[in-house]
Design a protein around this motif. Structure first.
Motif, PDB file in Angstrom:
ATOM      1  N   GLY A  92       0.837  -1.196   0.000  1.00 34.36           N
ATOM      2  CA  GLY A  92       0.000   0.000   0.000  1.00 34.36           C
ATOM      3  C   GLY A  92       0.868   1.240   0.000  1.00 34.36           C
ATOM      4  O   GLY A  92       2.080   1.175  -0.265  1.00 34.36           O
ATOM      5  N   PRO A  93       0.303   2.391   0.316  1.00 39.06           N
ATOM      6  CA  PRO A  93       1.044   3.655   0.194  1.00 39.06           C
ATOM      7  C   PRO A  93       2.253   3.768   1.113  1.00 39.06           C
ATOM      8  O   PRO A  93       3.196   4.496   0.789  1.00 39.06           O
ATOM      9  N   ARG A  94       2.257   3.059   2.240  1.00 37.41           N
ATOM     10  CA  ARG A  94       3.411   3.155   3.156  1.00 37.41           C
ATOM     11  C   ARG A  94       4.577   2.289   2.696  1.00 37.41           C
ATOM     12  O   ARG A  94       5.690   2.461   3.175  1.00 37.41           O
ATOM     13  N   MET A  95       4.324   1.328   1.791  1.00 39.50           N
ATOM     14  CA  MET A  95       5.386   0.496   1.231  1.00 39.50           C
ATOM     15  C   MET A  95       5.456   0.778  -0.261  1.00 39.50           C
ATOM     16  O   MET A  95       4.639   0.299  -1.039  1.00 39.50           O
ATOM     17  N   THR A  96       6.434   1.577  -0.651  1.00 36.76           N
ATOM     18  CA  THR A  96       6.474   2.055  -2.034  1.00 36.76           C
ATOM     19  C   THR A  96       6.989   1.003  -3.015  1.00 36.76           C
ATOM     20  O   THR A  96       6.545   0.943  -4.150  1.00 36.76           O
ATOM     21  N   ARG A  97       7.949   0.176  -2.576  1.00 35.19           N
ATOM     22  CA  ARG A  97       8.500  -0.849  -3.457  1.00 35.19           C
ATOM     23  C   ARG A  97       8.930  -2.063  -2.637  1.00 35.19           C
ATOM     24  O   ARG A  97       9.130  -1.968  -1.424  1.00 35.19           O
ATOM     25  N   VAL A  98       9.101  -3.183  -3.323  1.00 36.31           N
ATOM     26  CA  VAL A  98       9.631  -4.405  -2.722  1.00 36.31           C
ATOM     27  C   VAL A  98      10.814  -4.862  -3.569  1.00 36.31           C
ATOM     28  O   VAL A  98      10.761  -4.792  -4.806  1.00 36.31           O
ATOM     29  N   PHE A  99      11.863  -5.314  -2.901  1.00 34.87           N
ATOM     30  CA  PHE A  99      13.053  -5.789  -3.598  1.00 34.87           C
ATOM     31  C   PHE A  99      13.388  -7.215  -3.168  1.00 34.87           C
ATOM     32  O   PHE A  99      12.918  -7.705  -2.141  1.00 34.87           O
ATOM     33  N   ALA A 100      14.229  -7.859  -3.979  1.00 31.43           N
ATOM     34  CA  ALA A 100      14.648  -9.226  -3.695  1.00 31.43           C
ATOM     35  C   ALA A 100      16.158  -9.308  -3.689  1.00 31.43           C
ATOM     36  O   ALA A 100      16.829  -8.751  -4.560  1.00 31.43           O
ATOM     37  N   SER A 101      16.691  -9.981  -2.695  1.00 31.81           N
ATOM     38  CA  SER A 101      18.123 -10.253  -2.623  1.00 31.81           C
ATOM     39  C   SER A 101      18.330 -11.754  -2.786  1.00 31.81           C
ATOM     40  O   SER A 101      17.404 -12.543  -2.535  1.00 31.81           O
ATOM     41  N   PRO A 102      19.530 -12.170  -3.190  1.00 34.96           N
ATOM     42  CA  PRO A 102      19.763 -13.601  -3.404  1.00 34.96           C
ATOM     43  C   PRO A 102      19.330 -14.421  -2.204  1.00 34.96           C
ATOM     44  O   PRO A 102      19.575 -14.068  -1.060  1.00 34.96           O
ATOM     45  N   GLY A 103      18.640 -15.517  -2.511  1.00 38.12           N
ATOM     46  CA  GLY A 103      18.261 -16.407  -1.416  1.00 38.12           C
ATOM     47  C   GLY A 103      16.924 -17.098  -1.554  1.00 38.12           C
ATOM     48  O   GLY A 103      16.859 -18.280  -1.420  1.00 38.12           O
ATOM     49  N   THR A 104      15.778 -16.513  -1.680  1.00 37.22           N
ATOM     50  CA  THR A 104      15.554 -15.090  -1.930  1.00 37.22           C
ATOM     51  C   THR A 104      15.017 -14.427  -0.653  1.00 37.22           C
ATOM     52  O   THR A 104      14.099 -14.946  -0.035  1.00 37.22           O
ATOM     53  N   ILE A 105      15.602 -13.287  -0.272  1.00 38.34           N
ATOM     54  CA  ILE A 105      15.103 -12.479   0.827  1.00 38.34           C
ATOM     55  C   ILE A 105      14.375 -11.279   0.222  1.00 38.34           C
ATOM     56  O   ILE A 105      14.898 -10.619  -0.676  1.00 38.34           O
ATOM     57  N   TYR A 142      19.165  -1.752 -11.058  1.00 40.13           N
ATOM     58  CA  TYR A 142      17.788  -1.369 -10.802  1.00 40.13           C
ATOM     59  C   TYR A 142      16.848  -2.567 -10.948  1.00 40.13           C
ATOM     60  O   TYR A 142      15.642  -2.425 -10.849  1.00 40.13           O
ATOM     61  N   HIS A 143      17.406  -3.738 -11.193  1.00 39.37           N
ATOM     62  CA  HIS A 143      16.606  -4.926 -11.473  1.00 39.37           C
ATOM     63  C   HIS A 143      16.494  -5.811 -10.238  1.00 39.37           C
ATOM     64  O   HIS A 143      17.490  -6.400  -9.802  1.00 39.37           O
ATOM     65  N   MET A 144      15.351  -5.851  -9.619  1.00 42.33           N
ATOM     66  CA  MET A 144      15.017  -6.707  -8.485  1.00 42.33           C
ATOM     67  C   MET A 144      15.713  -6.293  -7.184  1.00 42.33           C
ATOM     68  O   MET A 144      15.086  -6.149  -6.152  1.00 42.33           O
ATOM     69  N   THR A 145      17.037  -6.123  -7.207  1.00 44.70           N
ATOM     70  CA  THR A 145      17.754  -5.774  -5.984  1.00 44.70           C
ATOM     71  C   THR A 145      17.636  -4.271  -5.692  1.00 44.70           C
ATOM     72  O   THR A 145      17.415  -3.479  -6.603  1.00 44.70           O
ATOM     73  N   PRO A 146      17.809  -3.856  -4.430  1.00 47.46           N
ATOM     74  CA  PRO A 146      17.554  -2.455  -4.076  1.00 47.46           C
ATOM     75  C   PRO A 146      18.718  -1.499  -4.292  1.00 47.46           C
ATOM     76  O   PRO A 146      18.567  -0.308  -4.019  1.00 47.46           O
TER      77      PRO A 146
END
Length: 415
Positions: free
Chosen positions: A89-102, A136-140
Motif C-alpha cells: 500500500g502507500p506506506r510500502m512504495t517498493r519491494v526488492f529481492a536479494s539472493p536467497g531469496t530475501i 535497478y533490477h530486483m535488488t535495491p
C-alpha cells in the motif's frame, strides 16, 4: 573541520550515545508490536528495560541466514516473514529481492536508506547529475543510492549495469559530476573510455560499494581523475558506515547502533578486535534488532580527522560465517564459542583444521593465562561432546592468536 551533511555528525559523543539509547526502547517496542517475527524473538523482553549497551547485548542476534529461513517458513502468510512493520500500500512504495531469496520493503520516508549522508561525504551536492550504475533490477542497490541522491537535491541518470559503450556515451553527453556503483564497473567504464579515446572530464568523484575497494584500485581510479570514496550498506539495513575525505576507516551512520561481536555468538568484543558486525536499526518500518550481517570489521580508536565524531570501523574485513565441514560433519563458530564458554580460563579460541581432503585434523588453540592440570583433557572431551569429532588442544600465549576475526581456520590443502 569540513562541510557536514547535518549537525548530527559533529555531536558530542556522549550526547549521541544518550540519544541512541533513548531511542532504543522505543524501537524494540515497535519491533515487538508491529513485526510479528520480533514479537516472538523478543518474547518476554521488556522494551523499557533496554536502555544500555549491556542490556542490548543480552538480546538474541538474528543473522541474515536466519532471516532467509524465517521468511521462507512464513512466506505463505507474509512474504517478509513477519519482520516488516508495514504492508503493501502507500506506506510500502517498493519491494526488492536479494539472493536467497530475501524480500525487503522500501518505506515512504524521504531518504529511506539514509545514503544522502554518504553521498555528501563523497563530495556530491544538490544541483548535480549522478550517474548511477547500481542495478535497478530486483535488488535495491540502484534505488538505495537514488533515493539518497534525490534527498540531496541531485538528478540521477539510471545507468544500471552493463552496456559499457552506452555508459561511456551517456557520461560524455550528459556530463555527470560523478559515478555511483561498484568499483570494478567504474574501472571497466574508464578503460572503455580510454580505448575509445573519449574524454570524461566532468566525472571527478565516485561513491562505490558492494565490493572490496583496495588502495591499489582507488589509486588507479584517482590517476584517471576520479576521487573514489566507499561506503558500507546492505539491502536490509541501508547505510551502515561511510568513508570521508580523511580515508581513515568508515564513520558510522547516525541512524544505527553497531556492535562488533565474536563470530558465532552475540558477545561484544573489545575495541580493536575483529568480529562480526551486528546492527540495530532505528528504521520503524523494518525494525531489525541485533541483525547479524555476517561481515567482519573492527572499531577504530579516536575520531575522524574531518571533525565527525561518530565511531569508526575499519571497513569490510571478510565474512564471519566460517562454518566448515570436517570428516563429513559441519563445525560452526558457535560450537567453538560454546566449548570456550565452558572453561573460564580460556580468553580466546581458534579451531584450526589441517591436513588433506579425507585426512582432516582439528586443533583447538586456546589463549589461557594459566592452564590447570588436566585442562587439555577436559577441553578435548568438550570438543567431542559438542562437535562429535575428535580434536587436539594446544595452549598459546595471551595475545598470540591473530586478530582477524577467524574462529575457524581452514588450513587444509585442496590440491
Amino acid at each position: 573541520m569540513t562541510d557536514f551533511y547535518d549537525k548530527l555528525e559533529a555531536r558530542d559523543p556522549a550526547e549521541r550515545e544518550q540519544d541512541l539509547l533513548a531511542a532504543l526502547p522505543k524501537q524494540i517496542a515497535q519491533a515487538q508490536t508491529a513485526a510479528p517475527a520480533f514479537a516472538k524473538i523478543l518474547d518476554g523482553i521488556k522494551a523499557r528495560d533496554i536502555t544500555s549497551r549491556d542490556a542490548l547485548a543480552k538480546l538474541p542476534v538474528t543473522r541474515k541466514s536466519e532471516l532467509l529461513d524465517l521468511q521462507k517458513a512464513h512466506r505463505a502468510n507474509d512474504p517478509f516473514g513477519g519482520f516488516a512493520a508495514i504492508h503493501f500500500g502507500p506506506r510500502m512504495t517498493r519491494v526488492f529481492a536479494s539472493p536467497g531469496t530475501i524480500y525487503e520493503p522500501e518505506g515512504e520516508a524521504r531518504d529511506y536508506w539514509r545514503t544522502a549522508r554518504a553521498l555528501h561525504a563523497a563530495g556530491f551536492r544538490g544541483g548535480e547529475l549522478v550517474h548511477n550504475c547500481f542495478s535497478y533490477h530486483m535488488t535495491p542497490a540502484g534505488a538505495l543510492m537514488e533515493s539518497g541522491a534525490h534527498a540531496l537535491g541531485c538528478t540521477v541518470f539510471a545507468g544500471g549495469t552493463g552496456q559499457t559503450e552506452q555508459q561511456v556515451e551517456a557520461i560524455a553527453d550528459l556530463k555527470p559530476a560523478g559515478y555511483v556503483g561498484t568499483p570494478s564497473f567504474l574501472k571497466i567504464i574508464l578503460e572503455k573510455a580510454a580505448e575509445k579515446k573519449v574524454a570524461l572530464p566532468s566525472m571527478t568523484k565516485a561513491l562505490v560499494s558492494g565490493e572490496a575497494f583496495p588502495p591499489s584500485l582507488r589509486d588507479w581510479i584517482a590517476e584517471r581523475g576520479v576521487a573514489g570514496t566507499q561506503c558500507y550498506a546492505t539491502a536490509d539495513l541501508g547505510l551502515v558506515a561511510y568513508e570521508t575525505s580523511a580515508r581513515e576507516g568508515l564513520v558510522l551512520d547516525e541512524g544505527v547502533i553497531l556492535e562488533i561481536v565474536r563470530p558465532g555468538t552475540g558477545d561484544p568484543v573489545p575495541e580493536g578486535e575483529v568480529g562480526e558486525i551486528v546492527v540495530t536499526t532505528l528504521n520503524p518500518d523494518y525494525p531489525l534488532i541485533r541483525f547479524g550481517t555476517g561481515d567482519l570489521s573492527a572499531v577504530l580508536p579516536g575520531h575522524c580527522p574531518t571533525g565527525r565524531t561518530n565511531t569508526r570501523i575499519k571497513g569490510w574485513l571478510g565474512r564471519a560465517d566460517q562454518t566448515t565441514k570436517v570428516r563429513g560433519m559441519f563445525v560452526h563458530p558457535g560450537q567453538v564459542a560454546e566449548i570456550a564458554r565452558r572453561f573460564p580460563e580460556v580468553q580466546r579460541a581458534r579451531l584450526v583444521v589441517e591436513g588433506e581432503m579425507g585426512d582432516d585434523r582439528m586443533t583447538l588453540r586456546l589463549e589461557c593465562a594459566a592452564a590447570a592440570q588436566g585442562l587439555a583433557e577436559r577441553v578435548a572431551e568438550a570438543i567431542r561432546d559438542i562437535t562429535k569429532l575428535r580434536g587436539t588442544v594446544e595452549f598459546v600465549a595471551l595475545g598470540s592468536l591473530p586478530n582477524d576475526g577467524k574462529v575457524i581456520e581452514d588450513a587444509r590443502s585442496y590440491r
